[in-house]
Write a protein that holds these residues in place. Structure first.
Motif, PDB file in Angstrom:
ATOM      1  N   SER B 101      34.619  74.418  67.988  1.00  0.00           N
ATOM      2  CA  SER B 101      34.406  73.849  66.669  1.00  0.00           C
ATOM      3  C   SER B 101      34.880  74.831  65.609  1.00  0.00           C
ATOM      4  O   SER B 101      35.288  75.945  65.910  1.00  0.00           O
ATOM      5  CB  SER B 101      32.924  73.517  66.472  1.00  0.00           C
ATOM      6  N   LYS B 102      34.816  74.379  64.374  1.00  0.00           N
ATOM      7  CA  LYS B 102      35.349  75.209  63.290  1.00  0.00           C
ATOM      8  C   LYS B 102      34.331  76.262  62.898  1.00  0.00           C
ATOM      9  O   LYS B 102      33.511  76.056  62.010  1.00  0.00           O
ATOM     10  CB  LYS B 102      35.687  74.334  62.088  1.00  0.00           C
ATOM     11  N   LYS B 106      35.867  82.805  65.809  1.00  0.00           N
ATOM     12  CA  LYS B 106      36.029  81.989  67.012  1.00  0.00           C
ATOM     13  C   LYS B 106      36.548  82.835  68.175  1.00  0.00           C
ATOM     14  O   LYS B 106      36.071  82.727  69.294  1.00  0.00           O
ATOM     15  CB  LYS B 106      36.997  80.836  66.700  1.00  0.00           C
TER      16      LYS B 106
END
Lengths: 340, 297
Positions: B101-102, B106
């Protein structure tokens, strides 16, 4: 700006990391109108559509749909449907399930769901393919599934992002008619993104021509064709585009002006024409032939002749035209005269 | 058929066999032949000085079925698989959904989750030994802060297998997450956008679109996890050696013990044949399903 347009975009701007996305987009769309966002790739037309859809949030400006300010609203709250360039079909669901997906999550009763689905499949000519998976469909059929999905949503506003770009030329012409007919039958308002000016001109009630994130001209196809506001519009709209001639080459015009002329307004002159050119190519299209011409101070000179006409490449011809058919653009490329 | 076409066909056949032969030769030498040799030796008795090797048929197998240790080991392994497979897959999927996901950092999240996989199992086991050691271990240190008594996690039959299971889940989840991440990245972004416009919740999108589209990968990971639950026993050597009183003994460890600790090769061979049979069935099921229902695009 009229206060009661169906969709209004006011001074919308969107940038990514300081890079320009779109700037100062102001647009009014009436209910039931077919609006085409037209422009070369990278001009911001898809961004504009995504801003309208709520898939992107604008940095500034205001969006109003059906009287409600939806600038900060999510895509779902905007009450619209969208057809994607890639169709965005769910590969693990059958055609019927794809079409009914939205209704299922909105808990529409099964009977109504099935009725609407069959109705939409009828309209798009997909009957008999209900149980197929998208992978077992042709490109044109997939495209129609995407359309059917937009139809069953029953939304007043439908956004389309280059829906025909993955189809071959013949199919494109057919689906173009289908979309236009559906729009009329269902009274939908369509905002349609395309880079193909033929598509925009043939389908839209209103064309919005964009370049580098800015709107260059908004108007009916007829207005864009016959009264281009600047040289960019003149060169983008029409097949073939308008020829541009430097003011130096013609009597009675200032040196820093640019003169535009459409192919159909030019004639071959047996002698004493206004310009002497060289034939560069010869394009036969059945009902007419376009002859490409070269001249040292003109760009894109093309002359339209009826039927089959053959001219030797490299031969010299003289052309002439009327002053009233000329479009005059100033030093910055802005239009100066009005054609009567 | 013309001569030329026949010649061409023969040429293609020879070409195909030539391409196959390196793999076929290697597999025959190092997989098929050993399997058949194992089957063969599982049918003979163990040779001693007084009793020479003789053909005993399925006696080695019936011996095993009569042996209570064998059943304990089978039960242990079923329990071990029953917990590690679903748990590590569930954690892997959750981590993959999150890491896909954003979110900011990450790359860091992905690397952090993947780190346990990069460690050799022996190193991981040593690391966990440090967690589990009574008195000195991190778990006991933390427990003592809250006044909890010292627990010998690896040394008591009730907790030993659980301790092994946790190490395995910790090690496997990151590995499976990479597979799930790869599968997630093949799901086009515009599907989510299409669903957003329909007004679907994130959860519905995950349940109705993402999970079904991950099915082929889930099946693949599932089969691999089952195979790993038999295959992965390195940590037993460091942590428990199958004890206490066989509480954490798994089949492959048991086979190793039979063959190289007790030098009872016929029984080890018989055990190996049973493991081969079960894993063969698992693999067959995988191929059957993969052929049937995983062609989405």
């Amino acid at each position: 700006m009229s206060g009661n347009a169906f969709v209004t975009m006011k001074n919308i701007g969107k940038r990514w990391n300081g890079q320009l996305g779109v700037e100062g987009i102001t647009l009014d769309i009436e209910e039931g109108e077919f609006v085409a966002l037209l422009g070369p790739s990278g001009c911001g037309k898809s961004t504009t559509l995504r801003l309208l859809a709520g898939l992107e949030v604008p940095d500034e400006g205001q969006i109003i749909i059906d009287g409600i300010d939806v600038t900060g609203a999510s895509a779902a709250q905007r009450n619209l449907s969208m057809v994607f360039q890639s169709y965005a079909l769910f590969p693990h669901l059958s055609v019927a399930e794809n079409v009914m997906f939205g209704m299922k999550v909105r808990r529409v009763p099964k009977k109504e769901r099935l009725a609407k689905m069959h109705n939409a499949l009828d309209m798009t000519g997909l009957h008999g393919l209900e149980d197929r998976k998208p992978s077992a469909l042709s490109g044109g059929q997939r495209q129609r599934v995407a359309l059917a999905r937009a139809i069953v949503a029953g939304r007043k506003l439908c956004l389309m992002d280059e829906p025909l770009s993955n189809l071959d030329a013949k199919l494109r012409a057919a689906v173009r008619k289908d979309i236009k007919k559906l729009q009329k039958d269902l009274g939908m308002t369509i905002v349609y993104v395309t880079h193909d000016q033929t598509e925009a001109m043939s389908m839209a009630d209103k064309v919005v021509l964009m370049k580098d994130g800015l709107i260059e001209q908004t108007g009916t196809p007829e207005q864009l064709y016959s009264e281009p506001l600047n040289t960019f519009v003149a060169e983008f709209v029409g097949a073939p585009p308008m020829a541009l001639i430097k003011g130096t080459a013609l009597q009675g015009y200032a040196d820093d002006q640019t003169i535009g002329i459409r192919a159909e307004k030019m004639r071959l002159a047996p002698e004493g024409g206004r310009m002497a050119c060289t034939v560069t190519d010869c394009e036969f299209l059945g009902a007419e032939t376009f002859i490409g011409l070269a001249h040292e101070s003109a760009n894109g000179l093309t002359i339209k002749l009826d039927g089959k006409a053959h001219m030797e490449i490299g031969s010299k011809v003289e052309i002439t035209f009327e002053d009233k058919d000329l479009h005059v653009f100033g030093p910055t490329g802005k239009r100066m005269n009005n054609i009567t | 058929m013309s001569e030329l076409a026949k010649l061409e066909r023969r040429r293609r056949a020879i070409y195909g066999w030539l391409l196959l032969s390196p793999a076929a030769i290697l597999l025959s030498l190092f997989a098929f032949y050993p399997s058949i040799a194992t089957l063969w030796s599982s049918l003979f008795s163990r040779g001693t000085r007084r009793h020479p090797v003789e053909f005993v048929g399925v006696e080695n197998y019936t011996d095993l079925f009569a042996d209570p240790t064998f059943w304990i080991v089978v039960k242990n392994n079923l329990f071990y698989a029953g917990i590690t497979v679903p748990l590590s897959m569930f954690i892997a999927l959750s981590m993959a959904l999150w890491a896909n996901s954003k979110i900011s950092a990450k790359g860091f999240v992905r690397t952090a989750y993947f780190t346990p996989t990069v460690l050799p199992m022996i190193a991981a086991a040593n690391l966990w030994l440090f967690f589990y050691t009574p008195g000195l271990g991190v778990l006991d240190q933390i427990g003592s802060l809250f006044g909890l008594p010292s627990v010998n996690w690896l040394g008591q039959p009730e907790t030993a297998l659980w301790a092994i299971i946790i190490v395995t889940v910790w090690k496997e989840s990151g590995f499976f997450m990479i597979f799930y991440l790869a599968a997630l990245q093949t799901i086009p972004e515009d599907l989510r956008e299409a669903v957003d416009i329909e007004g679907t919740s994130r959860w519905t999108y995950t349940r109705r679109i993402v999970l079904p589209m991950l099915m082929p990968m889930t099946l693949f990971i599932g089969v691999n996890a089952v195979i790993n639950s038999v295959k992965l026993i390195d940590h037993l050597f460091i942590l428990t050696k199958g004890g206490p009183s066989d509480a954490s003994k798994l089949i492959l460890y048991y086979i190793w013990e039979q063959a190289f600790a007790f030098f009872d090769t016929p029984h080890a061979a018989a055990l190996t044949m049973m493991v081969l049979l079960v894993l063969g069935i698992v693999a067959a099921v995988q191929f059957y399903f993969i052929d049937r229902r995983t062609h989405y695009q």
